[in-house]
Motif scaffolding. Structure first.
Motif, PDB file in Angstrom:
ATOM      1  N   ASP B  27       8.730  65.598  54.459  1.00  0.00           N
ATOM      2  CA  ASP B  27       7.418  65.547  55.127  1.00  0.00           C
ATOM      3  C   ASP B  27       6.768  64.198  54.916  1.00  0.00           C
ATOM      4  N   LEU B  28       6.858  63.770  53.670  1.00  0.00           N
ATOM      5  CA  LEU B  28       6.247  62.474  53.379  1.00  0.00           C
ATOM      6  C   LEU B  28       6.968  61.374  54.130  1.00  0.00           C
ATOM      7  N   ASN B  29       8.301  61.594  54.208  1.00  0.00           N
ATOM      8  CA  ASN B  29       9.092  60.617  54.945  1.00  0.00           C
ATOM      9  C   ASN B  29       8.605  60.480  56.367  1.00  0.00           C
ATOM     10  N   ALA B  30       8.222  61.632  56.903  1.00  0.00           N
ATOM     11  CA  ALA B  30       7.737  61.598  58.290  1.00  0.00           C
ATOM     12  C   ALA B  30       6.547  60.640  58.409  1.00  0.00           C
ATOM     13  N   THR B  31       5.755  60.657  57.362  1.00  0.00           N
ATOM     14  CA  THR B  31       4.647  59.690  57.426  1.00  0.00           C
ATOM     15  C   THR B  31       5.139  58.279  57.174  1.00  0.00           C
ATOM     16  N   GLY B  32       6.323  58.171  56.462  1.00  0.00           N
ATOM     17  CA  GLY B  32       6.916  56.839  56.273  1.00  0.00           C
ATOM     18  C   GLY B  32       6.246  56.045  55.174  1.00  0.00           C
ATOM     19  N   ASP B  33       5.409  56.691  54.395  1.00  0.00           N
ATOM     20  CA  ASP B  33       4.641  55.898  53.421  1.00  0.00           C
ATOM     21  C   ASP B  33       5.347  55.761  52.090  1.00  0.00           C
ATOM     22  N   ASP B  34       5.806  56.908  51.622  1.00  0.00           N
ATOM     23  CA  ASP B  34       6.223  56.953  50.232  1.00  0.00           C
ATOM     24  C   ASP B  34       7.564  56.260  50.017  1.00  0.00           C
ATOM     25  N   ALA B  35       7.557  55.247  49.199  1.00  0.00           N
ATOM     26  CA  ALA B  35       8.786  54.499  48.958  1.00  0.00           C
ATOM     27  C   ALA B  35       9.791  55.354  48.206  1.00  0.00           C
ATOM     28  N   PHE B  36       9.249  56.142  47.287  1.00  0.00           N
ATOM     29  CA  PHE B  36      10.116  56.998  46.482  1.00  0.00           C
ATOM     30  C   PHE B  36      10.920  57.924  47.391  1.00  0.00           C
ATOM     31  N   ALA B  37      10.179  58.550  48.311  1.00  0.00           N
ATOM     32  CA  ALA B  37      10.849  59.495  49.195  1.00  0.00           C
ATOM     33  C   ALA B  37      11.940  58.799  50.001  1.00  0.00           C
ATOM     34  N   GLN B  38      11.638  57.648  50.502  1.00  0.00           N
ATOM     35  CA  GLN B  38      12.618  56.941  51.322  1.00  0.00           C
ATOM     36  C   GLN B  38      13.859  56.616  50.521  1.00  0.00           C
ATOM     37  N   LEU B  39      13.586  56.045  49.342  1.00  0.00           N
ATOM     38  CA  LEU B  39      14.735  55.667  48.518  1.00  0.00           C
ATOM     39  C   LEU B  39      15.543  56.899  48.144  1.00  0.00           C
ATOM     40  N   TYR B  40      14.836  57.946  47.835  1.00  0.00           N
ATOM     41  CA  TYR B  40      15.509  59.179  47.437  1.00  0.00           C
ATOM     42  C   TYR B  40      16.399  59.706  48.564  1.00  0.00           C
ATOM     43  N   ALA B  41      15.829  59.694  49.754  1.00  0.00           N
ATOM     44  CA  ALA B  41      16.604  60.168  50.908  1.00  0.00           C
ATOM     45  C   ALA B  41      17.848  59.312  51.099  1.00  0.00           C
ATOM     46  N   ALA B  42      17.667  58.015  50.967  1.00  0.00           N
ATOM     47  CA  ALA B  42      18.812  57.115  51.157  1.00  0.00           C
ATOM     48  C   ALA B  42      19.898  57.417  50.134  1.00  0.00           C
ATOM     49  N   LEU B  43      19.473  57.583  48.850  1.00  0.00           N
ATOM     50  CA  LEU B  43      20.453  57.856  47.807  1.00  0.00           C
ATOM     51  C   LEU B  43      21.156  59.177  48.061  1.00  0.00           C
ATOM     52  N   GLU B  44      20.395  60.150  48.527  1.00  0.00           N
ATOM     53  CA  GLU B  44      21.009  61.441  48.869  1.00  0.00           C
ATOM     54  C   GLU B  44      22.149  61.259  49.858  1.00  0.00           C
ATOM     55  N   THR B  45      21.891  60.535  50.910  1.00  0.00           N
ATOM     56  CA  THR B  45      22.927  60.373  51.929  1.00  0.00           C
ATOM     57  C   THR B  45      24.149  59.675  51.326  1.00  0.00           C
TER      58      THR B  45
END
Lengths: 295, 284
Positions: B27-45
């Motif tokens: 959800d946060l990713n959808a907003t594109g703000d949270d760096a943690f979320a983005q990095l986390y998603a990338a690491l997941e993939t």
């Protein structure tokens, strides 16, 4: 019941049936009743000989009273006692007579049952007669259109033939079973019968016959579509290639394990003799008959 | 409950937590703000990619190819491991709009991530270490309601069976540890497949038996059908005969009874008259 009572009943009944000056017509009705009682008494007292005699007379009495059903029943009882005594020819005779009486009543099922019982009793002692009795029993049923009931009889007859090592007869019988099954649309039994026949031919090391049999059976739709067909074709091709391992593997497969137990036994003993010579299709039939594993 | 079950359950519950947070992250990713979320998603993939590769490597029969794939997996793992400290720092940072609990969970997420990276099979380590580290997690919170727990339960059985497979694979790896070599995982996977094949063979034999039984039953029932019809008609005839007999019996009984009643009446009358006359004669 003491032995004297049945004896007394017997003598009384005999007196009733003896024609003499004072008695112009035999009193079969009472006599039959007395004979039956006497026979039961003897049976309880384990006096099989006298019991058998009493049953015979009772049956005759019932026949005189024109009730073939009761007569047949008594005959069967007499035959069972004859079996206890080991008097094989009498067993066969009595059961045949009983079967005729049943036929008189117009009841084919008990008639064939009587012959089947006779055959079962004689299986060990006089197998040839047993087989003949089985055949007659099957014929009675077939005449009446009750082939379904005949399956068990066919199978039993086949088993006896296999025991007697008359393999062609056994295979022929299995084919007859297939025919009967065809009439009743019992495709499973039919396919199993054909596969059994092919196995019997292979066991008798009659490869040509087995192939011919297989070709004949393949004409039949139901067999063509079945598992048993596949198993048979694999078996034959394994034989053609002389692949013993494959044959052994196939005989362990579930398709063969669902057949009659005698057939399973001989299937497990395949291949008999030397099949490497079969790799050439030239007719070398008489080759390894002496190497037949007839244990 | 065995230790293994506890391990599975623990892993699963934690994973469930991860799922919670992942959703939030997405959800946060959808907003594109949270760096943690983005990095986390990338690491997941990245981790998923690595897992796929390692699976392919274990299936691979060509040893050279398997070695190459395993090397790639190791590379991905190393790369991701490098990113983890960055993730940790991001997790420690305070982000506005995020509650304190979420902060803590993020930290745990990072730990989970590092464990998962360790756990990726790359045929170099004895992955048993992976299991050990996952049990070291201690802050498991049970704020899920009972309903959630029950849905968890079902999920668990699917995933725990996967885990079981993995576990057995690793057990076999342990067993052939002496063989070393990169083809250990290939071997164990093959032996697992062989075991599966054997199981399937057993099942197919059972099915064959069932099929033949069913066919025989079918034929037997077909055989019984005309017999039943015969029985039916005979029994019908017998019942109708019985009914007739009953009716006739009733009629005759009625007749007898009525006449009998009449006789009884007469007799009683005579008795009474007799008694009356006797009394009369006595009194006279």
């Amino acid at each position: 019941m003491a032995g004297s009572d049945p004896q007394k009943l017997m003598t009384k009944a005999d007196k009733l049936t003896q024609l003499s000056l004072t008695r112009w017509s035999a009193d079969w009705k009472n006599a039959s009743v007395l004979y039956e009682q006497a026979a039961n008494g003897f049976r309880v007292a384990k006096n099989y000989d006298k019991a058998k005699l009493a049953f015979e007379k009772a049956s005759k009495g019932q026949e005189m009273l024109s009730s073939p059903w009761d007569a047949a029943k008594h005959m069967e009882a007499a035959a069972a006692l004859a079996k206890e005594l080991g008097n094989w020819s009498e067993v066969a005779d009595f059961y045949r007579k009983a079967s005729e009486l049943y036929n008189e009543c117009g009841r084919s099922q008990p008639a064939s049952d009587a012959l089947a019982k006779a055959a079962r009793a004689l299986e060990d002692a006089v197998p040839e007669d047993a087989v003949q009795l089985y055949i007659d029993a099957c014929e009675i049923l077939e005449e009446d259109g009750k082939e379904q009931m005949a399956f068990d009889l066919y199978r039993a007859a086949t088993n006896v033939y296999i025991k007697l090592e008359k393999y062609t007869d056994a295979a022929a019988f299995l084919l007859r079973l297939g025919l009967a099954a065809d009439k009743c649309n019992a495709t499973n039994s039919q396919c199993k019968a054909y596969l059994g026949a092919i196995i019997v031919y292979l066991y008798a090391h009659d490869i040509k016959q087995a192939e011919k049999c297989y070709n004949d059976c393949s004409q039949i739709d139901a067999f063509l579509r079945s598992d048993q067909n596949r198993c048979a074709s694999k078996l034959l091709s394994a034989y053609m290639e002389g692949d013993i391992e494959e044959i052994k593997r196939l005989s362990q497969s579930s398709t063969i394990s669902n057949l009659d137990h005698m057939i399973i036994r001989i299937a497990r003993k395949l291949p008999t003799g030397d099949i490497s010579g079969l790799k050439m299709d030239a007719g070398k039939e008489d080759e390894p008959l002496d190497e037949n594993d007839l244990t | 409950m065995s230790v293994i079950d506890i391990l599975f359950r623990v892993d699963d519950i934690c994973k469930k937590y991860d799922k919670y947070d992942i959703e939030k992250q997405r959800d946060l990713n959808a907003t594109g703000d949270d760096a943690f979320a983005q990095l986390y998603a990338a690491l997941e993939t990245e981790i998923e990619k690595a897992l796929l590769k390692s699976e392919a490597a274990s299936i691979e029969t060509n040893r050279a190819a398997a070695v190459a794939m395993n090397a790639e997996v190791r590379r991905i793992k190393a790369r991701v491991k490098q990113e983890v400290p960055k993730l940790q720092k991001l997790a420690a940072k305070k982000v506005k709009g995020l509650s304190k609990e979420d902060q803590e969970t993020r930290y745990e997420l990072v730990l989970v991530l590092s464990d998962r990276i360790e756990a990726i099979p790359d045929a170099s380590t004895t992955a048993k270490g992976g299991w050990v580290t996952s049990t070291s997690r201690k802050n498991i919170k049970f704020d899920s309601s009972d309903g959630d727990y029950s849905s968890d339960f079902f999920q668990e059985s699917e995933e725990s069976s996967q885990f079981r497979q993995e576990y057995e694979m690793r057990k076999m790896k342990q067993a052939c540890k002496d063989l070393k070599a990169p083809y250990v995982s290939a071997l164990s996977f093959n032996s697992m497949k062989f075991a599966q094949d054997q199981g399937l063979d057993v099942i197919s034999e059972g099915l064959d038996t069932l099929k033949s039984l069913a066919q025989d039953m079918n034929e037997e029932l077909d055989r019984q059908v005309p017999l039943m019809d015969e029985i039916d008609s005979k029994v019908d005839k017998a019942t109708s005969d019985l009914k007739n007999n009953n009716v006739r019996l009733k009629e005759t009984l009625y007749k007898i009874r009525s006449s009998r009643n009449f006789c009884i009446d007469i007799i009683l009358m005579c008795v009474i008259l007799g008694i009356a006359s006797y009394l009369y004669s006595v009194l006279q």
